[in-house]
Design a protein around this motif. Structure first.
Motif, PDB file in Angstrom:
ATOM      1  N   VAL A   1       0.833  -1.214   0.000  1.00 38.94           N
ATOM      2  CA  VAL A   1       0.000   0.000   0.000  1.00 38.94           C
ATOM      3  C   VAL A   1       0.859   1.252   0.000  1.00 38.94           C
ATOM      4  O   VAL A   1       0.584   2.224  -0.698  1.00 38.94           O
ATOM      5  CB  VAL A   1      -0.960   0.003   1.212  1.00 38.94           C
ATOM      6  N   VAL A   2       1.899   1.248   0.800  1.00 42.80           N
ATOM      7  CA  VAL A   2       2.814   2.394   0.867  1.00 42.80           C
ATOM      8  C   VAL A   2       4.243   1.868   0.759  1.00 42.80           C
ATOM      9  O   VAL A   2       4.598   0.880   1.394  1.00 42.80           O
ATOM     10  CB  VAL A   2       2.605   3.204   2.175  1.00 42.80           C
TER      11      VAL A   2
ATOM     12  N   GLY B   1      -1.474   7.230 -11.330  1.00 45.33           N
ATOM     13  CA  GLY B   1      -2.372   7.916 -10.410  1.00 45.33           C
ATOM     14  C   GLY B   1      -1.959   7.771  -8.959  1.00 45.33           C
ATOM     15  O   GLY B   1      -2.791   7.796  -8.045  1.00 45.33           O
ATOM     16  N   MET B   2      -0.660   7.609  -8.711  1.00 42.75           N
ATOM     17  CA  MET B   2      -0.157   7.421  -7.351  1.00 42.75           C
ATOM     18  C   MET B   2      -0.128   8.728  -6.581  1.00 42.75           C
ATOM     19  O   MET B   2      -0.138   9.821  -7.165  1.00 42.75           O
ATOM     20  CB  MET B   2       1.266   6.837  -7.389  1.00 42.75           C
ATOM     21  N   SER B   3      -0.058   8.619  -5.264  1.00 43.06           N
ATOM     22  CA  SER B   3       0.199   9.769  -4.397  1.00 43.06           C
ATOM     23  C   SER B   3       1.658   9.677  -3.958  1.00 43.06           C
ATOM     24  O   SER B   3       2.123   8.599  -3.581  1.00 43.06           O
ATOM     25  CB  SER B   3      -0.717   9.736  -3.170  1.00 43.06           C
ATOM     26  N   VAL B   4       2.381  10.797  -4.017  1.00 47.28           N
ATOM     27  CA  VAL B   4       3.813  10.788  -3.713  1.00 47.28           C
ATOM     28  C   VAL B   4       4.109  11.803  -2.615  1.00 47.28           C
ATOM     29  O   VAL B   4       3.691  12.966  -2.692  1.00 47.28           O
ATOM     30  CB  VAL B   4       4.656  11.114  -4.968  1.00 47.28           C
TER      31      VAL B   4
ATOM     32  N   PRO C   1       2.074   0.095  -5.234  1.00 52.67           N
ATOM     33  CA  PRO C   1       1.530   0.769  -4.049  1.00 52.67           C
ATOM     34  C   PRO C   1       0.728   2.013  -4.428  1.00 52.67           C
ATOM     35  O   PRO C   1       0.951   2.607  -5.485  1.00 52.67           O
ATOM     36  CB  PRO C   1       2.777   1.150  -3.253  1.00 52.67           C
ATOM     37  N   ALA C   2      -0.202   2.387  -3.555  1.00 46.83           N
ATOM     38  CA  ALA C   2      -1.006   3.595  -3.787  1.00 46.83           C
ATOM     39  C   ALA C   2      -0.230   4.844  -3.401  1.00 46.83           C
ATOM     40  O   ALA C   2      -0.476   5.930  -3.932  1.00 46.83           O
ATOM     41  CB  ALA C   2      -2.302   3.514  -2.985  1.00 46.83           C
ATOM     42  N   ILE C   3       0.719   4.690  -2.449  1.00 43.82           N
ATOM     43  CA  ILE C   3       1.488   5.832  -1.945  1.00 43.82           C
ATOM     44  C   ILE C   3       2.973   5.524  -2.049  1.00 43.82           C
ATOM     45  O   ILE C   3       3.429   4.445  -1.664  1.00 43.82           O
ATOM     46  CB  ILE C   3       1.124   6.140  -0.475  1.00 43.82           C
ATOM     47  N   LEU C   4       3.729   6.482  -2.585  1.00 43.44           N
ATOM     48  CA  LEU C   4       5.181   6.359  -2.699  1.00 43.44           C
ATOM     49  C   LEU C   4       5.830   7.466  -1.883  1.00 43.44           C
ATOM     50  O   LEU C   4       5.525   8.643  -2.063  1.00 43.44           O
ATOM     51  CB  LEU C   4       5.599   6.466  -4.171  1.00 43.44           C
TER      52      LEU C   4
ATOM     53  N   VAL D   1      16.868   1.411  -9.644  1.00 47.82           N
ATOM     54  CA  VAL D   1      16.581   0.087  -9.090  1.00 47.82           C
ATOM     55  C   VAL D   1      15.726   0.218  -7.830  1.00 47.82           C
ATOM     56  O   VAL D   1      14.767  -0.541  -7.630  1.00 47.82           O
ATOM     57  CB  VAL D   1      17.893  -0.670  -8.775  1.00 47.82           C
ATOM     58  N   MET D   2      16.047   1.207  -6.982  1.00 49.34           N
ATOM     59  CA  MET D   2      15.246   1.441  -5.774  1.00 49.34           C
ATOM     60  C   MET D   2      13.803   1.777  -6.138  1.00 49.34           C
ATOM     61  O   MET D   2      12.856   1.330  -5.482  1.00 49.34           O
ATOM     62  CB  MET D   2      15.848   2.587  -4.957  1.00 49.34           C
ATOM     63  N   ILE D   3      13.628   2.567  -7.189  1.00 48.95           N
ATOM     64  CA  ILE D   3      12.274   2.926  -7.633  1.00 48.95           C
ATOM     65  C   ILE D   3      11.547   1.683  -8.141  1.00 48.95           C
ATOM     66  O   ILE D   3      10.365   1.479  -7.859  1.00 48.95           O
ATOM     67  CB  ILE D   3      12.343   4.021  -8.723  1.00 48.95           C
ATOM     68  N   ALA D   4      12.269   0.837  -8.889  1.00 46.12           N
ATOM     69  CA  ALA D   4      11.659  -0.415  -9.380  1.00 46.12           C
ATOM     70  C   ALA D   4      11.202  -1.288  -8.220  1.00 46.12           C
ATOM     71  O   ALA D   4      10.106  -1.860  -8.244  1.00 46.12           O
ATOM     72  CB  ALA D   4      12.660  -1.172 -10.260  1.00 46.12           C
ATOM     73  N   MET D   5      12.011  -1.391  -7.173  1.00 38.61           N
ATOM     74  CA  MET D   5      11.635  -2.181  -5.995  1.00 38.61           C
ATOM     75  C   MET D   5      10.407  -1.585  -5.310  1.00 38.61           C
ATOM     76  O   MET D   5       9.508  -2.305  -4.874  1.00 38.61           O
ATOM     77  CB  MET D   5      12.802  -2.247  -5.009  1.00 38.61           C
ATOM     78  N   ALA D   6      10.372  -0.254  -5.234  1.00 42.67           N
ATOM     79  CA  ALA D   6       9.252   0.418  -4.575  1.00 42.67           C
ATOM     80  C   ALA D   6       7.949   0.228  -5.347  1.00 42.67           C
ATOM     81  O   ALA D   6       6.863   0.220  -4.767  1.00 42.67           O
ATOM     82  CB  ALA D   6       9.554   1.901  -4.415  1.00 42.67           C
TER      83      ALA D   6
END
Length: 567
Positions: free
Chosen positions: A101-102, A215-218, A183-186, A173-178
């Motif tokens: 989710v996050v 459409g994520m929330s960051v 998830p709805a929230i990054l 790579v970190m972004i790919a893992m995230a």
């Protein structure tokens, strides 16, 4: 009616933080890391949380992720995530939300990634931890994610280890893992702080594009208002654990109401368009002359056709006169830091000459060069890594001069004078590096470099990891020291805004060569090289000016793409 409008409003909020207070252990300089902090992260928007080190930004993010260390804890308030107060739920339930989710992108990807696992295995591990998919589907998903974040040759990248990647590639790579579990929230915690301007621009664009597409929330944590101007929809400003201002990005940037916010905005370096006022000195003799300097890195085996040859410094030549500062700018891998290490003989050159005070030091042995070391000093990028954690600041400052024959008492007096000169109190002499902030440690590093009264200072990314306000203080300090002592400087940086503040002349490096050189006004407002124009265009929050500022950027990008295809 009011309740209906509140319900609609709550549906628009992905994350709601109310009166959050996180307590610190007894004996700290303040009782709370954050106190009574409240804000909302709206669905499909980017919220930037900005403030200096120690303002509570990262603590707030770690509280949302449930990653607070045992020494500090949430003592009051709520964190509402899709109707669930995550402060009150069990660790198992929180673990189920984390990643699914996050999710979070950390500041330093090299320390966040496992050095013993391949990139692909680490992405798959995120999915396996939540029992998502089969081994085959996880591998396919991992490769798709590597494609999505723009990494070259995803099939090869899948099998690479983190240490083989550049800083920008590790961050991707970190972004790919995230993103592995959609998830709805990054949450992005200072993901671009130590990156060069072009890589930073690429990462910011990548995060913005992914956010809009999915459409994520960051929640984006930063200390740079230039980054805020690039991507933020709304802003929360934090100071010493308190939220002092919040609103839309336009409102906070154009009409800040709090003095602290105005001070942060004022501290952001900008391209001045003006050349620095030179020091008044009758003697303009050359203190350093570099001719055709060469350094080539070789790895692998020629026998097995795996040898890789990288010309880190390729025929570099320049002059530096007394009392002036030469800025060396360029992307990561351009050869800037290698040049700095060659000049101070931390590694040997493969060819060329380095004339210091008319003597070619490149040809000297270590024993022959040692008497000259006090005259050439270096300020390192990471002061925490370059200061001995087991020694007090006094010992760190005096050990070098004492080794060169200076009496203990005289060295101690000199050290105390310099600590005062760089803005640290007398008590700093007996304290250890871990007891200081990043900006204070950098002041210790500057004091150490000045202990020998050097004629040449080499500053290697000396302010790149500092908050903008601390950055401004260190730049002012270096300028003051130069005007008082007449020391010459080589200022290595990837931040062109910083270079325009302190340098008399700029040398732009690309693939081991100096491709353009001139005063700041020419380099930044009328660049001749397409590569320089690309660097200027990538500066966050800056609009390139001048007749040539934008021309040629597409040409450079086309040439770069062709070169990458050939390689």
């Amino acid at each position: 009616m009011a309740s209906a409008s509140q319900a609609v409003a709550s549906e628009d909020v992905a994350l709601s933080v109310r009166d959050l207070t996180v307590s610190l252990p007894a004996g700290m300089e303040r009782a709370h890391a954050v106190e009574n902090v409240s804000f909302d992260l709206k669905r499909g928007q980017i919220l930037c949380i900005i403030g200096e080190s120690g303002s509570g930004k990262s603590v707030t993010a770690n509280a949302i992720m449930g990653l607070l260390p045992k020494a500090i804890r949430v003592t009051s308030g709520s964190i509402d995530l899709n109707g669930t107060d995550i402060v009150a739920i069990s660790p198992d339930k929180l673990r189920n939300l984390r990643g699914r989710v996050v999710s979070m992108i950390f500041q330093d990807p090299l320390s966040a990634l496992n050095p013993l696992m391949t990139v692909g295995a680490q992405i798959e591990e995120v999915m396996a931890a939540h029992d998502v998919g089969t081994a085959k589907s996880r591998r396919s998903r991992a490769i798709d994610l590597l494609v999505e974040v723009g990494l070259p040759d995803p099939q090869l990248m899948y099998h690479q280890y983190p240490f083989r990647l550049s800083g920008g590639q590790r961050q991707r790579v970190m972004i790919a893992m995230a993103l592995a579990l959609e998830p709805a929230i990054l949450i992005a915690d200072e993901p671009t702080t130590a990156l060069d301007v072009t890589t930073q621009a690429q990462i910011l664009k990548l995060i913005r594009d992914i956010q809009r597409r999915k459409g994520m929330s960051v929640m984006f944590i930063t200390h740079d208002f230039g980054v805020v101007a690039e991507i933020a929809d709304s802003v929360v400003v934090m100071e010493k654990g308190h939220c002092v201002e919040q609103g839309s990005a336009e409102q906070v940037l154009k009409s800040p109401s709090h003095l602290y916010t105005r001070r942060l905005i004022a501290a952001v370096p900008h391209l001045t368009g003006k050349d620095r006022n030179p020091l008044e000195a009758a003697d303009r003799a050359s203190i350093l002359k570099v001719e055709c300097l060469v350094k080539t890195y070789r790895s692998g085996s020629a026998l097995f056709r795996t040898q890789r040859i990288v010309p880190a410094v390729n025929g570099v030549s320049f002059d530096l006169t007394q009392g002036r500062t030469l800025g060396v700018v360029g992307e990561s891998g351009s050869g800037k830091s290698s040049l700095g290490r060659l000049l101070i003989k931390l590694m040997e050159s493969d060819g060329g000459s380095i004339f210091f005070e008319g003597r070619d030091v490149a040809r000297l042995t270590e024993a022959e060069f040692r008497p000259l070391r006090p005259k050439i000093q270096m300020i390192f990028q990471d002061p925490f890594a370059s200061l001995n954690p087991r020694s007090t600041v006094g010992q760190i400052l005096t050990v070098g001069p004492v080794a060169h024959g200076v009496p203990h008492r005289e060295a101690g007096e000199r050290a105390r004078e310099l600590l005062s000169h760089v803005g640290l109190d007398s008590g700093a002499f007996d304290r250890y590096p871990h007891e200081f902030s990043g900006g204070q440690r950098q002041r210790v590093g500057i004091a150490r470099a000045l202990m020998f009264k050097p004629q040449l200072l080499i500053a290697d990314e000396a302010v790149s990891a500092l908050d903008v306000s601390i950055q401004a203080q260190i730049l002012k300090l270096l300028d003051q020291i130069q005007r008082e002592t007449g020391v010459s400087m080589i200022f290595i940086t990837h931040d062109l805004r910083v270079a325009s503040q302190i340098c008399d002349e700029i040398a732009v490096m690309h693939r081991g060569q100096i491709i353009e050189r001139g005063p700041p006004s020419q380099i930044f407002l009328d660049p001749k090289s397409a590569y320089t124009r690309e660097l200027v265009a990538a500066i966050p929050g800056e609009q390139p000016r001048g007749a040539r500022a934008l021309a040629g950027v597409n040409e450079y990008r086309r040439d770069t793409a062709k070169n990458e295809e050939r390689s």
